[in-house]
Write an enzyme that holds these catalytic residues in place. Structure first.
Site, PDB file in Angstrom:
ATOM      1  N   GLY A  87      -0.744  33.526-103.485  1.00  0.00           N
ATOM      2  CA  GLY A  87       0.045  34.718-103.755  1.00  0.00           C
ATOM      3  C   GLY A  87      -0.350  35.349-105.076  1.00  0.00           C
ATOM      4  O   GLY A  87      -1.306  34.930-105.735  1.00  0.00           O
ATOM      5  N   GLU A 108      -4.355  27.071-110.375  1.00  0.00           N
ATOM      6  CA  GLU A 108      -4.750  28.122-109.427  1.00  0.00           C
ATOM      7  C   GLU A 108      -6.133  28.657-109.789  1.00  0.00           C
ATOM      8  O   GLU A 108      -7.013  28.776-108.929  1.00  0.00           O
ATOM      9  CB  GLU A 108      -3.716  29.257-109.437  1.00  0.00           C
ATOM     10  CG  GLU A 108      -2.387  28.856-108.812  1.00  0.00           C
ATOM     11  CD  GLU A 108      -1.289  29.878-108.997  1.00  0.00           C
ATOM     12  OE1 GLU A 108      -0.323  29.814-108.236  1.00  0.00           O
ATOM     13  OE2 GLU A 108      -1.374  30.722-109.901  1.00  0.00           O
TER      14      GLU A 108
HETATM   15  C1  A5P Z   1       2.322  30.774-109.138  1.00  0.00           C
HETATM   16  O1  A5P Z   1       1.990  30.329-110.412  1.00  0.00           O
HETATM   17  C2  A5P Z   1       2.051  32.232-109.020  1.00  0.00           C
HETATM   18  O2  A5P Z   1       0.775  32.616-109.389  1.00  0.00           O
HETATM   19  C3  A5P Z   1       2.402  32.741-107.643  1.00  0.00           C
HETATM   20  O3  A5P Z   1       1.286  32.812-106.816  1.00  0.00           O
HETATM   21  C4  A5P Z   1       3.007  34.066-107.806  1.00  0.00           C
HETATM   22  O4  A5P Z   1       4.049  33.928-108.754  1.00  0.00           O
HETATM   23  C5  A5P Z   1       3.554  34.651-106.509  1.00  0.00           C
HETATM   24  O5  A5P Z   1       4.681  33.936-106.104  1.00  0.00           O
HETATM   25  P1  A5P Z   1       5.600  34.457-104.924  1.00  0.00           P
HETATM   26  O6  A5P Z   1       4.780  34.445-103.689  1.00  0.00           O
HETATM   27  O7  A5P Z   1       6.733  33.449-104.870  1.00  0.00           O
HETATM   28  O8  A5P Z   1       6.076  35.823-105.287  1.00  0.00           O
END
Ligand code: A5P
Length: 233
Positions: A87, A108
């Protein structure tokens, strides 16, 4: 579609990208990535794509994936990852992104950089004309972190960004990342020069990494009222 329906739809669409050529899969973190993990588990079972291995980007995602029966490996055991799906908090022009709202930005980015292909999944609210509406997460080592944040403020100012980064809290105590670090969230407003901000932050000792993901995503699947739209850089 509601935002949640869009998130589900892009998770399903991303799982459909997993075919016989995809053997090692990077699993993102967050709610939208969670829908992908669930859709992936269903797809691997129904399409006879067993013996796939997955690299999670957080302890949370690892637990979720394990509970669904997915086979996990550490990044160092995985070799090259064929496809990572994750995401984002903001999707800007050219697939410049802000990530790290869930606190997993370091793992990530490590997994993304080891991947042949990275597909971002997001609902339509995440699209922006310019990065900076979402506060930029900056991961720092705990030792001397208030000294480090003073240097962050100065570095951002040199890039034309006036921000007062705020230490992220969870249940009243500092939020600690899976790597044992802290996160400061910097409400930057419009970031006119993302590569300049990236370079400035990376030059500061004590900064582990930050939530600007530039030039890393291959494509994005965005949920809209008209269905899932694919964006390329
Ligand atoms: C996690 O550290 C983030 O990079 C997530 O990928 C990002 O916050 C998106 O999260 P949601 O899909 O819950 O909005």
């Amino acid at each position: 579609m509601t935002t949640d329906e869009q998130r589900r739809a892009v998770g399903e669409a991303a799982a459909a990208l997993v075919d016989e050529t995809v053997h090692v899969i990077g699993l993102g973190t967050g709610g939208t990535a969670g829908y992908f993990v669930e859709a992936l588990a269903r797809r691997l079972a129904s399409a006879g794509l067993s013996r796939r291995t997955c690299v999670p980007t957080s302890l949370g995602t690892a637990g979720h994936a394990r509970s669904l029966g997915l086979t996990l490996v550490e990044l160092d055991q995985a070799g090259t990852i064929d496809l990572t799906v994750d995401g984002a908090d903001e999707v800007g022009p050219g697939l410049a992104l802000i990530k790290g709202g869930g606190g997993a930005l370091l793992r990530e980015k490590l997994v993304w950089e080891a991947s042949r292909r990275v597909v971002v999944i997001a609902d339509a609210n995440k699209r922006v004309a310019m990065l900076g509406r979402f506060a930029l997460p900056i991961e720092v080592v705990p030792f001397g972190h208030t000294t480090t944040v003073r240097r962050i403020v100065a570095g951002l100012a040199d890039c034309g960004v006036a921000a007062s980064p705020v230490l992220r809290l969870k249940n009243g105590a500092p939020f600690v990342t899976d790597g044992g670090n802290l996160i400061y969230d910097a409400a930057c407003g419009a970031i006119l020069d993302p590569p300049g901000v990236e370079a400035a932050l990376k030059s500061i000792t004590g900064v582990v990494d930050h939530g600007l993901f530039l030039g890393l995503a291959s494509s994005a699947l965005i949920g809209t009222d008209e269905g899932v739209v694919t964006l390329t850089a």
